[in-house]
Design a protein around this motif. Sequence first.
Motif, PDB file in Angstrom:
ATOM      1  N   GLN A 157      41.067  71.781  15.054  1.00  0.00           N
ATOM      2  CA  GLN A 157      40.263  70.491  14.387  1.00  0.00           C
ATOM      3  C   GLN A 157      39.267  69.956  15.287  1.00  0.00           C
ATOM      4  OE1 GLN A 157      43.375  68.271  12.709  1.00  0.00           O
ATOM      5  NE2 GLN A 157      43.325  69.335  10.811  1.00  0.00           N
ATOM      6  N   ALA A 158      39.598  69.794  16.491  1.00  0.00           N
ATOM      7  CA  ALA A 158      38.756  69.100  17.530  1.00  0.00           C
ATOM      8  C   ALA A 158      37.490  70.121  17.820  1.00  0.00           C
ATOM      9  CB  ALA A 158      39.447  68.711  18.855  1.00  0.00           C
TER      10      ALA A 158
ATOM     11  N   GLN B 233      40.962  75.220   5.283  1.00  0.00           N
ATOM     12  CA  GLN B 233      40.251  74.216   5.873  1.00  0.00           C
ATOM     13  C   GLN B 233      40.817  73.196   6.682  1.00  0.00           C
ATOM     14  OE1 GLN B 233      36.898  75.434   6.628  1.00  0.00           O
ATOM     15  NE2 GLN B 233      35.931  73.379   6.118  1.00  0.00           N
ATOM     16  N   GLN B 234      42.123  72.780   6.176  1.00  0.00           N
ATOM     17  CA  GLN B 234      42.960  72.000   6.904  1.00  0.00           C
ATOM     18  C   GLN B 234      43.380  72.482   8.154  1.00  0.00           C
ATOM     19  OE1 GLN B 234      46.359  70.585   4.419  1.00  0.00           O
ATOM     20  NE2 GLN B 234      47.142  69.783   6.509  1.00  0.00           N
ATOM     21  N   TYR B 235      44.000  73.928   8.307  1.00  0.00           N
ATOM     22  CA  TYR B 235      44.500  74.375   9.444  1.00  0.00           C
ATOM     23  C   TYR B 235      43.518  75.389  10.206  1.00  0.00           C
ATOM     24  CZ  TYR B 235      49.001  72.822   7.569  1.00  0.00           C
ATOM     25  OH  TYR B 235      49.807  71.648   7.020  1.00  0.00           O
ATOM     26  N   VAL B 236      42.190  75.543   9.736  1.00  0.00           N
ATOM     27  CA  VAL B 236      41.338  76.074  10.434  1.00  0.00           C
ATOM     28  C   VAL B 236      41.715  77.208  11.424  1.00  0.00           C
ATOM     29  CG1 VAL B 236      39.384  74.478  10.209  1.00  0.00           C
ATOM     30  CG2 VAL B 236      41.006  73.784  11.951  1.00  0.00           C
TER      31      VAL B 236
ATOM     32  N   GLU C 265      43.530  75.266  -3.988  1.00  0.00           N
ATOM     33  CA  GLU C 265      44.522  74.909  -2.914  1.00  0.00           C
ATOM     34  C   GLU C 265      44.420  75.836  -1.703  1.00  0.00           C
ATOM     35  OE1 GLU C 265      47.923  72.873  -1.326  1.00  0.00           O
ATOM     36  OE2 GLU C 265      46.475  72.405  -3.009  1.00  0.00           O
ATOM     37  N   ILE C 266      44.058  77.002  -1.817  1.00  0.00           N
ATOM     38  CA  ILE C 266      43.903  78.041  -0.980  1.00  0.00           C
ATOM     39  C   ILE C 266      42.996  77.536   0.200  1.00  0.00           C
ATOM     40  CG2 ILE C 266      43.150  80.234  -0.230  1.00  0.00           C
ATOM     41  CD1 ILE C 266      44.840  81.529  -2.542  1.00  0.00           C
ATOM     42  N   GLN C 267      41.530  76.994  -0.462  1.00  0.00           N
ATOM     43  CA  GLN C 267      40.626  76.829  -0.038  1.00  0.00           C
ATOM     44  C   GLN C 267      40.810  75.558   1.100  1.00  0.00           C
ATOM     45  OE1 GLN C 267      36.417  77.651  -2.034  1.00  0.00           O
ATOM     46  NE2 GLN C 267      38.187  77.678  -3.549  1.00  0.00           N
ATOM     47  N   LYS C 268      41.694  74.466   0.393  1.00  0.00           N
ATOM     48  CA  LYS C 268      41.974  73.415   1.055  1.00  0.00           C
ATOM     49  C   LYS C 268      42.771  73.458   2.264  1.00  0.00           C
ATOM     50  CE  LYS C 268      41.871  70.149  -3.044  1.00  0.00           C
ATOM     51  NZ  LYS C 268      42.565  69.643  -4.003  1.00  0.00           N
TER      52      LYS C 268
ATOM     53  N   PRO D 297      33.395  73.002  -4.112  1.00  0.00           N
ATOM     54  CA  PRO D 297      32.471  72.252  -3.172  1.00  0.00           C
ATOM     55  C   PRO D 297      33.357  71.220  -2.640  1.00  0.00           C
ATOM     56  CG  PRO D 297      32.203  71.964  -5.674  1.00  0.00           C
ATOM     57  CD  PRO D 297      33.267  72.904  -5.278  1.00  0.00           C
ATOM     58  N   PRO D 298      32.532  70.609  -1.481  1.00  0.00           N
ATOM     59  CA  PRO D 298      33.015  69.510  -0.658  1.00  0.00           C
ATOM     60  C   PRO D 298      33.060  68.307  -1.826  1.00  0.00           C
ATOM     61  CG  PRO D 298      31.492  70.785   0.609  1.00  0.00           C
ATOM     62  CD  PRO D 298      31.517  71.247  -0.735  1.00  0.00           C
ATOM     63  N   GLU D 299      32.271  67.950  -2.671  1.00  0.00           N
ATOM     64  CA  GLU D 299      32.190  66.936  -3.498  1.00  0.00           C
ATOM     65  C   GLU D 299      33.437  67.037  -4.427  1.00  0.00           C
ATOM     66  OE1 GLU D 299      29.058  69.447  -5.044  1.00  0.00           O
ATOM     67  OE2 GLU D 299      29.803  68.727  -3.063  1.00  0.00           O
ATOM     68  N   LYS D 300      34.178  67.934  -4.477  1.00  0.00           N
ATOM     69  CA  LYS D 300      35.395  68.193  -5.535  1.00  0.00           C
ATOM     70  C   LYS D 300      36.644  68.310  -4.737  1.00  0.00           C
ATOM     71  CE  LYS D 300      32.911  69.776  -9.614  1.00  0.00           C
ATOM     72  NZ  LYS D 300      32.718  70.932 -10.705  1.00  0.00           N
ATOM     73  N   GLY D 301      36.490  68.001  -3.310  1.00  0.00           N
ATOM     74  CA  GLY D 301      37.808  67.840  -2.601  1.00  0.00           C
ATOM     75  C   GLY D 301      37.900  68.906  -1.339  1.00  0.00           C
ATOM     76  N   LEU D 302      36.922  69.693  -1.126  1.00  0.00           N
ATOM     77  CA  LEU D 302      37.027  70.534  -0.028  1.00  0.00           C
ATOM     78  C   LEU D 302      36.751  70.050   1.253  1.00  0.00           C
ATOM     79  CD1 LEU D 302      37.390  73.805   0.964  1.00  0.00           C
ATOM     80  CD2 LEU D 302      34.804  73.793   1.032  1.00  0.00           C
ATOM     81  N   PRO D 303      37.794  69.989   2.137  1.00  0.00           N
ATOM     82  CA  PRO D 303      37.616  69.518   3.433  1.00  0.00           C
ATOM     83  C   PRO D 303      36.416  70.152   4.214  1.00  0.00           C
ATOM     84  CG  PRO D 303      40.090  70.093   3.161  1.00  0.00           C
ATOM     85  CD  PRO D 303      39.204  70.864   1.881  1.00  0.00           C
TER      86      PRO D 303
END
Length: 637
Positions: free
Chosen positions: A385-386, A593-596, A587-590, A421-427
Amino acid sequence: MRKIAYLFRRIFYDRETEWGNVMRKVIGNLVRKGIQAVHRTIGSARISRFWQRGAAIGLAVMLTAIGLSSCNPARMRSQAASTPRLVISELSEPKTFNPVTSQEVTSIFGLTYDSLLSSNGLTGDLEPGFAESWEISPDQKQITFLMREGLKWSDGAPLTVDDVLFTFNDLLFNPKIPSSEADILRVGEQGIFPTVEKVDDRRVRFTVPEPFAPILRFAGGIPILPKHALEKSVTTLDGNGNPQFLSTWGTDTDPKELVGSGPYKISSYRVGERIIFDRNPNYWRKDAQGNPQPYIDQFVIQIVESTDAQLTQFRSRGLDVAGVTPDYFRLIKREEDRGNFTIYNGGPALTSLFMAFNLNQGTRNGKPLVDPIKSRWFNSLEFRQAVAHAIDRPTMINNIYQGLGVPQNSPINIQSPFYLPPEKGLPTYEYNIEQAKALLQKAGFKYNAQGQLLDADGNRVRFTMSTNAGNKIREASGSQIKQNLARIGIQVDFQPVAFNTLVRQMSDSLDWETMIMGLGGAGTEPDGGRNVWSPEGQLHLFNQNSSEGQTPIEGRVIADWEAEIGRLYVRGSQELNEERRKEIYNEIQKLTQQYVPMIYLVNPLALSAVRNDIEGVQFSALGGSLWNVYELKLDRG
């Protein structure tokens, strides 16, 4: 979805300066390659494949200053006057002419093979191919395709239902023949293949054990291969007990032995120079008046090993189509009228560009695939993440892409109805050096007096990052990331390598640390990415398992989040209700992106320059310039 994606390159100056820079780069590369070829020839009994006609070729090409391919565009054009031909280029030579074993993106197989269905390059809608119609059972578990009458292979042999059965049952579903295309046909948690059976001489039926949303698109889009030409290679084993098919139709195969079904067939291949295709006289398509297609007699793929040289050849009229890179856009745009071409803009391309970490904690023959010290860094969530926060993507878009791109944050293409899209919750990971440093310190990293990043044991944080040489956009991106990460104390050793070398590292040796890579081919169907995110997928590159026939990996670890993403992809493929499918892919996209494990970078605009004397072009980001090559015409009168 195959390994690949060739994108753009570096920064634009004024027209005169840029042209000078291009020529200096081309000549410099040629001189360097020529010198290397001489050294290789003197020091070895084997002469470089690219320079096999002797080091003198390097001087001849340098003097003509037309690019890296030892091919004269003027000569090609004079030949085109007598034989209508369309000329494009690719960055690397093919590794094989076998579409099942190939792991690269290439135009070759789209020209030489067809499938049960075709996809409209503008809309993505499925249309008839070898199958003139199809029926889906009420329970959504069976599809029956009705084949056209009179289909033939390029050698004149009949193309029948038996070839469809052979392609799926004997090739794709064969455990001794690894294929990334087979991955996307696995159904459910157990990964069961569909049943493919012959109904009669014209009908073939696919049956799945449970509802499988993308089965029509996937089954219908697989290239069909000739049973009569390849069956013996499947049943005959080599000394290691593997089918000879694995080494069949290599690039040293006589083109006369290659049997296809697409609009063209390979007539010649000159290593390091070009592949020439002649129109297939047995191609099934005809126009409304009954005239056979394709209309253009020849198709040529030039091997041009840098994107700079590709644009140089296009400007000197050696190519008919060229991807327009950001650094050249303004220059090329001013030349549209004089050069008699049009630049098409299809919006964001259906490709990805990312930085990936090798998270594989396994060993092979007792040796760790990744240095254990570095593996601990890469497998730290805060570390990944860093790094994501430390990459300055706005500057990358402005400087490298010249504003001709948008931030990429998802494995699903922006054009897909399943994109979140990010505005709907994509990190997302905005550029923030201080946040990056805070994450590192939270994970136990620290800084010495020189500002260098150390891990908890005092090891300097330093690793190698690879990409494919010749792709200037990736080379420039790698140089910027190296600079970005230096700001948080990380030393990156950036090493562009030959594309085929990179693919071998990624799929065979697994000997890499981080890389800049791209993928394409999934289109708008999200399940097309399942073989990337399934832990056992052939393209699960950030934690790749051994393929059939390779030395097994011991101690490979599958993280909980990694396994969950794989399970969600299965659920998404099983769900037929589109709204519920969207929730699953959200959920997959979240999670991705969370675990990158892969840091997505920039989604470029799909830009292509096409000669105006090519009639019938229907450009789109989805299909590109030549998706309807069978109905294109040339007007060079």
